[in-house]
Design an enzyme around this catalytic site. Structure first.
Site, PDB file in Angstrom:
ATOM      1  N   ASP A   1       0.851  -1.190   0.000  1.00  0.00           N
ATOM      2  CA  ASP A   1       0.000   0.000   0.000  1.00  0.00           C
ATOM      3  C   ASP A   1       0.882   1.233   0.000  1.00  0.00           C
ATOM      4  OD1 ASP A   1      -3.260   0.296   0.827  1.00  0.00           O
ATOM      5  OD2 ASP A   1      -2.039   2.100   0.954  1.00  0.00           O
TER       6      ASP A   1
ATOM      7  N   ASP B   1     -42.625   8.338  13.870  1.00  0.00           N
ATOM      8  CA  ASP B   1     -43.022   8.197  12.469  1.00  0.00           C
ATOM      9  C   ASP B   1     -41.875   7.456  11.771  1.00  0.00           C
ATOM     10  OD1 ASP B   1     -44.456   8.392  10.134  1.00  0.00           O
ATOM     11  OD2 ASP B   1     -44.682  10.570  10.209  1.00  0.00           O
TER      12      ASP B   1
ATOM     13  N   LEU C   1     -34.632  -7.450   2.137  1.00  0.00           N
ATOM     14  CA  LEU C   1     -36.017  -6.994   1.994  1.00  0.00           C
ATOM     15  C   LEU C   1     -36.332  -5.890   2.996  1.00  0.00           C
ATOM     16  CD1 LEU C   1     -38.008 -10.336   1.484  1.00  0.00           C
ATOM     17  CD2 LEU C   1     -37.302  -8.676  -0.236  1.00  0.00           C
TER      18      LEU C   1
ATOM     19  N   SER D   1     -36.900  -2.356   3.954  1.00  0.00           N
ATOM     20  CA  SER D   1     -37.087  -1.034   3.353  1.00  0.00           C
ATOM     21  C   SER D   1     -36.617   0.031   4.351  1.00  0.00           C
ATOM     22  CB  SER D   1     -38.548  -0.819   2.974  1.00  0.00           C
ATOM     23  OG  SER D   1     -39.377  -0.987   4.086  1.00  0.00           O
TER      24      SER D   1
ATOM     25  N   THR E   1     -13.537  -4.320  -8.550  1.00  0.00           N
ATOM     26  CA  THR E   1     -14.710  -4.379  -9.413  1.00  0.00           C
ATOM     27  C   THR E   1     -14.438  -3.530 -10.655  1.00  0.00           C
ATOM     28  OG1 THR E   1     -16.083  -4.611  -7.446  1.00  0.00           O
ATOM     29  CG2 THR E   1     -17.191  -3.869  -9.466  1.00  0.00           C
TER      30      THR E   1
ATOM     31  N   LEU F   1     -17.683  -9.888  -0.463  1.00  0.00           N
ATOM     32  CA  LEU F   1     -17.833  -9.633   0.982  1.00  0.00           C
ATOM     33  C   LEU F   1     -18.577  -8.326   1.220  1.00  0.00           C
ATOM     34  CD1 LEU F   1     -15.715  -7.195   1.896  1.00  0.00           C
ATOM     35  CD2 LEU F   1     -14.050  -9.022   1.719  1.00  0.00           C
TER      36      LEU F   1
ATOM     37  N   CYS G   1     -19.947   0.720  -2.716  1.00  0.00           N
ATOM     38  CA  CYS G   1     -20.109  -0.073  -3.937  1.00  0.00           C
ATOM     39  C   CYS G   1     -21.441   0.026  -4.650  1.00  0.00           C
ATOM     40  CB  CYS G   1     -19.725  -1.514  -3.641  1.00  0.00           C
ATOM     41  SG  CYS G   1     -17.939  -1.612  -3.367  1.00  0.00           S
TER      42      CYS G   1
HETATM   43  N1  LIG Z   1     -15.399  -2.252   0.154  1.00  0.00           N
HETATM   44  C1  LIG Z   1     -16.038  -3.373  -0.112  1.00  0.00           C
HETATM   45  O1  LIG Z   1     -16.817  -3.876   0.704  1.00  0.00           O
HETATM   46  C2  LIG Z   1     -15.838  -4.075  -1.405  1.00  0.00           C
HETATM   47  C3  LIG Z   1     -15.093  -3.487  -2.421  1.00  0.00           C
HETATM   48  N2  LIG Z   1     -14.942  -4.146  -3.616  1.00  0.00           N
HETATM   49  C4  LIG Z   1     -14.101  -3.571  -4.650  1.00  0.00           C
HETATM   50  O2  LIG Z   1     -12.725  -3.715  -4.250  1.00  0.00           O
HETATM   51  C5  LIG Z   1     -11.938  -2.607  -4.700  1.00  0.00           C
HETATM   52  C6  LIG Z   1     -11.207  -1.983  -3.521  1.00  0.00           C
HETATM   53  O3  LIG Z   1     -12.158  -1.420  -2.663  1.00  0.00           O
HETATM   54  P1  LIG Z   1     -11.852  -1.030  -1.131  1.00  0.00           P
HETATM   55  O4  LIG Z   1     -11.048  -2.086  -0.474  1.00  0.00           O
HETATM   56  O5  LIG Z   1     -13.142  -0.625  -0.555  1.00  0.00           O
HETATM   57  O6  LIG Z   1     -10.909   0.256  -1.352  1.00  0.00           O
HETATM   58  P2  LIG Z   1     -10.233   1.155  -0.200  1.00  0.00           P
HETATM   59  O7  LIG Z   1     -10.361   2.560  -0.666  1.00  0.00           O
HETATM   60  O8  LIG Z   1     -10.751   0.765   1.123  1.00  0.00           O
HETATM   61  O9  LIG Z   1      -8.688   0.723  -0.230  1.00  0.00           O
HETATM   62  C7  LIG Z   1      -7.830   0.943  -1.269  1.00  0.00           C
HETATM   63  C8  LIG Z   1      -6.377   0.992  -0.765  1.00  0.00           C
HETATM   64  O10 LIG Z   1      -5.525   1.124  -1.910  1.00  0.00           O
HETATM   65  C9  LIG Z   1      -4.428   1.969  -1.552  1.00  0.00           C
HETATM   66  N3  LIG Z   1      -3.812   2.476  -2.784  1.00  0.00           N
HETATM   67  C10 LIG Z   1      -4.227   3.452  -3.612  1.00  0.00           C
HETATM   68  N4  LIG Z   1      -3.393   3.561  -4.670  1.00  0.00           N
HETATM   69  C11 LIG Z   1      -2.423   2.626  -4.508  1.00  0.00           C
HETATM   70  C12 LIG Z   1      -1.312   2.223  -5.282  1.00  0.00           C
HETATM   71  N5  LIG Z   1      -1.007   2.787  -6.446  1.00  0.00           N
HETATM   72  N6  LIG Z   1      -0.561   1.188  -4.808  1.00  0.00           N
HETATM   73  C13 LIG Z   1      -0.840   0.586  -3.634  1.00  0.00           C
HETATM   74  N7  LIG Z   1      -1.902   0.927  -2.871  1.00  0.00           N
HETATM   75  C14 LIG Z   1      -2.676   1.937  -3.306  1.00  0.00           C
HETATM   76  C15 LIG Z   1      -5.056   3.019  -0.653  1.00  0.00           C
HETATM   77  O11 LIG Z   1      -4.075   3.637   0.158  1.00  0.00           O
HETATM   78  C16 LIG Z   1      -6.070   2.187   0.140  1.00  0.00           C
HETATM   79  O12 LIG Z   1      -5.512   1.722   1.357  1.00  0.00           O
HETATM   80  C17 LIG Z   1     -12.925  -1.674  -5.428  1.00  0.00           C
HETATM   81  O13 LIG Z   1     -12.909  -1.970  -6.793  1.00  0.00           O
HETATM   82  C18 LIG Z   1     -14.269  -2.069  -4.852  1.00  0.00           C
HETATM   83  O14 LIG Z   1     -15.331  -1.820  -5.737  1.00  0.00           O
HETATM   84  C19 LIG Z   1     -15.480  -5.393  -3.831  1.00  0.00           C
HETATM   85  C20 LIG Z   1     -16.206  -6.020  -2.855  1.00  0.00           C
HETATM   86  C21 LIG Z   1     -16.432  -5.410  -1.573  1.00  0.00           C
HETATM   87  O1  LIG Z   2     -19.219  -4.701  -3.813  1.00  0.00           O
HETATM   88  C1  LIG Z   2     -19.282  -4.437  -2.630  1.00  0.00           C
HETATM   89  O2  LIG Z   2     -18.629  -3.563  -2.056  1.00  0.00           O
HETATM   90  C2  LIG Z   2     -20.237  -5.150  -1.734  1.00  0.00           C
HETATM   91  O3  LIG Z   2     -21.481  -4.392  -1.779  1.00  0.00           O
HETATM   92  C3  LIG Z   2     -22.488  -4.898  -0.921  1.00  0.00           C
HETATM   93  O4  LIG Z   2     -22.012  -4.942   0.434  1.00  0.00           O
HETATM   94  P1  LIG Z   2     -21.973  -3.642   1.373  1.00  0.00           P
HETATM   95  O5  LIG Z   2     -22.181  -2.425   0.543  1.00  0.00           O
HETATM   96  O6  LIG Z   2     -20.748  -3.746   2.186  1.00  0.00           O
HETATM   97  O7  LIG Z   2     -23.208  -3.834   2.377  1.00  0.00           O
HETATM   98  P2  LIG Z   2     -24.694  -4.381   2.210  1.00  0.00           P
HETATM   99  O8  LIG Z   2     -25.016  -5.208   3.379  1.00  0.00           O
HETATM  100  O9  LIG Z   2     -24.947  -4.962   0.883  1.00  0.00           O
HETATM  101  O10 LIG Z   2     -25.543  -3.031   2.331  1.00  0.00           O
HETATM  102  C4  LIG Z   2     -25.519  -2.050   1.293  1.00  0.00           C
HETATM  103  C5  LIG Z   2     -26.542  -0.966   1.592  1.00  0.00           C
HETATM  104  O11 LIG Z   2     -27.857  -1.485   1.400  1.00  0.00           O
HETATM  105  C6  LIG Z   2     -28.664  -1.186   2.520  1.00  0.00           C
HETATM  106  N1  LIG Z   2     -29.667  -2.273   2.689  1.00  0.00           N
HETATM  107  C7  LIG Z   2     -29.289  -3.573   2.636  1.00  0.00           C
HETATM  108  C8  LIG Z   2     -30.209  -4.575   2.791  1.00  0.00           C
HETATM  109  C9  LIG Z   2     -31.567  -4.250   2.977  1.00  0.00           C
HETATM  110  O12 LIG Z   2     -32.467  -5.122   3.117  1.00  0.00           O
HETATM  111  N2  LIG Z   2     -31.916  -2.944   3.022  1.00  0.00           N
HETATM  112  C10 LIG Z   2     -30.998  -1.933   2.876  1.00  0.00           C
HETATM  113  O13 LIG Z   2     -31.377  -0.739   2.895  1.00  0.00           O
HETATM  114  C11 LIG Z   2     -27.691  -1.096   3.697  1.00  0.00           C
HETATM  115  O14 LIG Z   2     -28.224  -0.315   4.733  1.00  0.00           O
HETATM  116  C12 LIG Z   2     -26.491  -0.448   3.034  1.00  0.00           C
HETATM  117  O15 LIG Z   2     -26.617   0.959   3.021  1.00  0.00           O
HETATM  118  C13 LIG Z   2     -22.802  -6.336  -1.324  1.00  0.00           C
HETATM  119  O16 LIG Z   2     -23.788  -6.871  -0.421  1.00  0.00           O
HETATM  120  C14 LIG Z   2     -21.550  -7.200  -1.292  1.00  0.00           C
HETATM  121  O17 LIG Z   2     -21.862  -8.511  -1.763  1.00  0.00           O
HETATM  122  C15 LIG Z   2     -20.490  -6.556  -2.192  1.00  0.00           C
HETATM  123  O18 LIG Z   2     -19.291  -7.286  -2.161  1.00  0.00           O
END
Ligand SMILES: NC(=O)C1=CN([C@@H]2O[C@H](COP(=O)(O)OP(=O)(O)OC[C@H]3O[C@@H](n4cnc5c(N)ncnc54)[C@H](O)[C@@H]3O)[C@@H](O)[C@H]2O)C=CC1
Ligand SMILES: O=C(O)[C@H]1O[C@H](OP(=O)(O)OP(=O)(O)OC[C@H]2O[C@@H](n3ccc(=O)[nH]c3=O)[C@H](O)[C@@H]2O)[C@H](O)[C@@H](O)[C@@H]1O
Length: 430
Positions: free
Chosen positions: A30, A426, A258, A260, A122, A157, A268
């Site tokens: 990182d 409410d 489900l 609301s 992604t 995740l 994401c």
């Molecule tokens: N956050 C989530 O729950 C999920 C995210 N994703 C996808 O995973 C990807 C990463 O997301 P997050 O982990 O949330 O991002 P994040 O913003 O939490 O972490 C990214 C990290 O990359 C580092 N970074 C930036 N430029 C860099 C470079 N050139 N070399 C090395 N490190 C560098 C940053 O300092 C930071 O620590 C995205 O495409 C997101 O859509 C997929 C599933 C779940």
């Molecule tokens: O690509 C990603 O980053 C991730 O995006 C979501 O995960 P996340 O955003 O961490 O959390 P969720 O539990 O999906 O909730 C997303 C949003 O939907 C809302 N939500 C969820 C469920 C529901 O029934 N109602 C509702 O309003 C939550 O409050 C939250 O704001 C997906 O669930 C993960 O599978 C995916 O990997």
């Protein structure tokens, strides 16, 4: 196996710590020195249940972190877990992951043996092959399919349950174009598959990329549909939660997602739905259903504010916001519904006092001028109204605390507050 993971954020750190637990030797790369220091000293850089324990156990030994890309040379496989945010117009911004691919390629240029590159981020279909693989070929001088392979392994995740989700997935998806890449991915995931027995989907790279968008868009649209149904239910004084519990019994619908309320936020759903809309339009297709899902989502915070306003005039009133994180269990505020709510209240001239068990510090960076309370009770004391924005468990336990408000009007955006005769309650759903 020896793995390196570029990007040590919510995904990179979780995946690294879990792979270490599964027996691999893992190096996080990182650019943020603070994150690197924390991991090496055994502290998780983000709030995620279970992650602290894993980083404490493996950090500094089986899990190491560094800012130095050449550490990749001592590994067999590199996962790219870098951000892929939205541009202003909603389209995917690949500049960060492209920069990571460039640095990776440069270091692979002097590596002697085969390397597997796995895109975990992604990305829109075509990005892995047409953009990232080309950058790595150019910067390394190596040939894809011979000296290195590129594969796509989307991550599903959720924040707030990231460790549990990663270790117990419904499915793992391997998007690969060569047998060797597929075999190496299989070997990496073997301990996980043996432990939790998920479905293993072996597919092409573009399909893997699209599976991720389809998964997120389906879930986001499901919640928007549930919100729309909830809004209609409210007009007819129908209990939306009873309706949803009933339809969830239909296996074709499923009981999850489900709930609301005030809508979906996070790092994401908003960015991925926007990126898919933009990518579809690029190809001349107008994705009207996904656009409508986004529109419904954008309106929910406004509906919450309108409900509050139907009870009290907002100028100069002290309004407590309960919950700043985009969902419970995380300190992540990216695209949290609390953001348009804070902005809306500010525009109406209300004074805001906000409380969140873990996300207040992150929100303070974005809104330094609102008041932050140390407890829910302190936020409620003397307030003229309260909005429930995040469904933290501790809020559903609140009861007498509301009586400390100057004017106990509670508008629930998550349907978690227990009704109490002494408060005016409410909610978005009836
Ligand atoms: N956050 C989530 O729950 C999920 C995210 N994703 C996808 O995973 C990807 C990463 O997301 P997050 O982990 O949330 O991002 P994040 O913003 O939490 O972490 C990214 C990290 O990359 C580092 N970074 C930036 N430029 C860099 C470079 N050139 N070399 C090395 N490190 C560098 C940053 O300092 C930071 O620590 C995205 O495409 C997101 O859509 C997929 C599933 C779940
Ligand atoms: O690509 C990603 O980053 C991730 O995006 C979501 O995960 P996340 O955003 O961490 O959390 P969720 O539990 O999906 O909730 C997303 C949003 O939907 C809302 N939500 C969820 C469920 C529901 O029934 N109602 C509702 O309003 C939550 O409050 C939250 O704001 C997906 O669930 C993960 O599978 C995916 O990997």
């Amino acid at each position: 196996m020896k793995l390196s993971i570029i990007g040590s954020g919510y995904v990179g750190t979780t995946v690294a710590a879990c792979f270490a637990k599964l027996g691999h030797s893992v190096t996080n790369i990182d650019i943020d020195e603070e994150i690197v220091k924390q991991i090496n000293s055994g502290t998780a850089p983000i709030h995620e249940p279970g992650l602290d324990d894993l980083v404490a156990e493996y950090g500094g030994n089986q899990l190491r972190a560094t800012t130095v890309y050449s550490a990749i040379q001592d590994t067999d496989t590199t996962f790219l877990a870098l951000p892929t945010p939205s541009r202003e117009d909603g389209s995917i911004d690949t500049s960060i992951i492209e920069a990571g691919a460039r640095s990776l390629g440069e270091t692979l240029g002097t590596k002697d043996d085969y390397h597997l590159v796995v895109v975990k981020s992604t990305v829109i279909p075509g990005t892995t092959e047409d953009v990232l693989a080309s950058i790595i070929e150019e910067t390394s001088g190596k040939t894809r399919g011979k000296h290195f392979d590129i594969a796509m392994n989307p991550e599903f995740l959720r924040e707030g349950s990231a460790v549990k989700d990663f270790l117990n997935p419904d499915k793992v998806v391997f998007g690969a174009e060569t047998k060797r890449a597929n075999e190496q991915l299989t070997e990496i995931f073997d301990p996980l598959v043996a432990k939790s027995n998920p479905a293993v989907v072996e597919t092409g790279i573009r399909e893997a990329e699209m599976i991720k968008y389809a998964n997120n868009t389906f879930l986001a649209t499901k919640v928007s549909l549930v919100n729309e149904l909830g809004n209609i239910c409210k007009e007819y004084e129908v209990d939306a939660y009873e309706v949803m519990n009933a339809i969830g019994l239909d296996e074709r619908i499923g009981e999850r997602f489900l709930r609301s309320g005030v809508g979906w936020g996070g790092s994401c759903f908003p960015k991925d739905t926007a990126a898919l809309v933009s990518a579809a339009r690029d190809k001349g297709y107008e994705p009207s259903l996904v656009e409508a899902a986004i529109e419904v989502n954008d309106k929910q915070p406004k509906r919450l504010l309108e409900l509050l306003e139907s009870h009290i005039a907002l100028p100069d009133k002290r309004i407590a916001i309960l919950g700043l994180a985009f969902k419970p269990g995380t300190d992540d505020i990216r695209n949290s519904r609390s953001i348009p709510i804070i902005e809306g209240l500010q525009n109406k001239g209300a004074q805001i006092v906000a409380y969140d068990p873990v996300a207040a510090e992150n929100m303070r960076e974005q809104f330094p001028n609102i008041e932050y309370a140390d407890t829910a009770l302190m936020a409620l004391r003397g307030a003229d109204g309260a909005l429930v924005v995040t469904d933290w468990d501790e809020f559903s336990a609140l009861d007498d605390e509301f009586e400390q408000m100057r004017n106990p009007v509670v508008v629930d955006g998550r349907r978690i507050i227990t009704h109490n005769d002494n408060i005016t309650y409410d909610g978005l759903t009836w």
